[in-house]
Scaffold this active site. Structure first.
Site, PDB file in Angstrom:
ATOM      1  CG  HIS A  33      -0.548   1.653   7.389  1.00  0.00           C
ATOM      2  ND1 HIS A  33       0.368   1.198   8.313  1.00  0.00           N
ATOM      3  CD2 HIS A  33       0.164   2.412   6.524  1.00  0.00           C
ATOM      4  CE1 HIS A  33       1.570   1.678   8.016  1.00  0.00           C
ATOM      5  NE2 HIS A  33       1.474   2.413   6.933  1.00  0.00           N
ATOM      6  CD  GLU A  34      -1.214   2.807   2.732  1.00  0.00           C
ATOM      7  OE1 GLU A  34      -0.693   3.938   2.757  1.00  0.00           O
ATOM      8  OE2 GLU A  34      -0.547   1.765   2.822  1.00  0.00           O
TER       9      GLU A  34
ATOM     10  CD  GLN B 247       3.411   5.998   2.485  1.00  0.00           C
ATOM     11  OE1 GLN B 247       2.437   5.457   1.990  1.00  0.00           O
ATOM     12  NE2 GLN B 247       4.406   5.327   3.050  1.00  0.00           N
TER      13      GLN B 247
ATOM     14  N   GLY C 256       0.829  -1.193   0.000  1.00  0.00           N
ATOM     15  CA  GLY C 256       0.000   0.000   0.000  1.00  0.00           C
ATOM     16  C   GLY C 256       0.866   1.246   0.000  1.00  0.00           C
TER      17      GLY C 256
ATOM     18  CG  HIS D  84       0.615   7.014   5.338  1.00  0.00           C
ATOM     19  ND1 HIS D  84       1.772   7.457   5.914  1.00  0.00           N
ATOM     20  CD2 HIS D  84       0.780   5.677   5.163  1.00  0.00           C
ATOM     21  CE1 HIS D  84       2.610   6.431   6.099  1.00  0.00           C
ATOM     22  NE2 HIS D  84       2.025   5.330   5.656  1.00  0.00           N
TER      23      HIS D  84
ATOM     24  CB  CYS E 124       5.315   2.292   7.428  1.00  0.00           C
ATOM     25  SG  CYS E 124       4.855   3.740   6.474  1.00  0.00           S
ATOM     26  CG  LEU E 125       6.636   1.021   1.384  1.00  0.00           C
ATOM     27  CD1 LEU E 125       5.870   1.335   0.106  1.00  0.00           C
ATOM     28  CD2 LEU E 125       7.808   0.111   1.094  1.00  0.00           C
TER      29      LEU E 125
HETATM   30 NI    NI Z   1       2.832   3.338   5.563  1.00  0.00          NI
END
Ligand code: NI
Length: 178
Positions: A134-135, A52, A47, A138, A92-93
């Site tokens: 989660h997204e 991000q 995701g 963000h 998380c990225l």
């Molecule tokens: Ni993330």
């Protein structure tokens, strides 16, 4: 032409901004979603949210399939209903190396738009539900590590450094990056 985008990483302040709803459903939006999917696939994520990659709009892309061939796009996603509670192990990225347990709703009902502006509703649970929550965080400038105490975070950091030294071969990957 699709481009891999740069992913902002913690503690970058731009990750803390609240993103604004998408109002214009044009080819530029489509291109950004494509680029985000490419970026997500190349980074081995499941995701990715627009902030991000330094776009402050409410757009997220997700693919939780094993084959990595079921891309999903959510524009202006909103949680309308939620039920249950589940503990998820998240990475998380934008927060490399940290992995920790977070409490999420077990199932959620969401309303969102497609890239052409058409509205849709979905009732979801399992990994997809966790990923969407989660997204959406963000989009609100929130990171999964915000749910964890500073003391626990420090312990996690130390553990990671130790593990890296001990292994010194391959980085220990979280279960999934979102
Ligand atoms: Ni993330």
């Amino acid at each position: 032409m699709n481009t891999k985008l740069e992913i902002l990483e913690f503690p970058d302040k731009r990750l803390r901004k609240t993103s604004v709803p998408v109002k214009t459903f044009n080819s530029e939006l489509k291109q950004l979603a494509e680029d985000m999917l490419i970026t997500m696939y190349q980074s081995m994520g499941i995701g990715l949210a627009a902030p991000q990659v330094n776009h402050r709009i409410r757009l997220i892309v997700i693919d939780i399939s094993e084959e990595r061939n079921e891309p999903m796009v959510f524009v202006n996603p909103e949680i309308e209903n939620s039920s249950g509670e589940v503990e998820s192990s998240e990475g998380c990225l934008s927060v490399p190396d940290i992995k920790t347990e977070v409490n999420r709703f077990e199932s959620i009902e969401i309303r969102a738009k497609k890239l052409d502006g058409e509205e849709f509703h979905m009732k979801i649970d399992g990994l997809l539900s966790i990923c969407v929550q989660h997204e959406i965080d963000h989009l609100d400038g929130k990171l999964f590590i915000d749910y964890v105490s500073e003391i626990k975070l420090e312990r996690l950091r130390k553990k990671i450094i130790k593990e890296k030294k001990a292994l010194n071969t391959e980085k220990k990957k979280p279960d999934y990056l979102i």
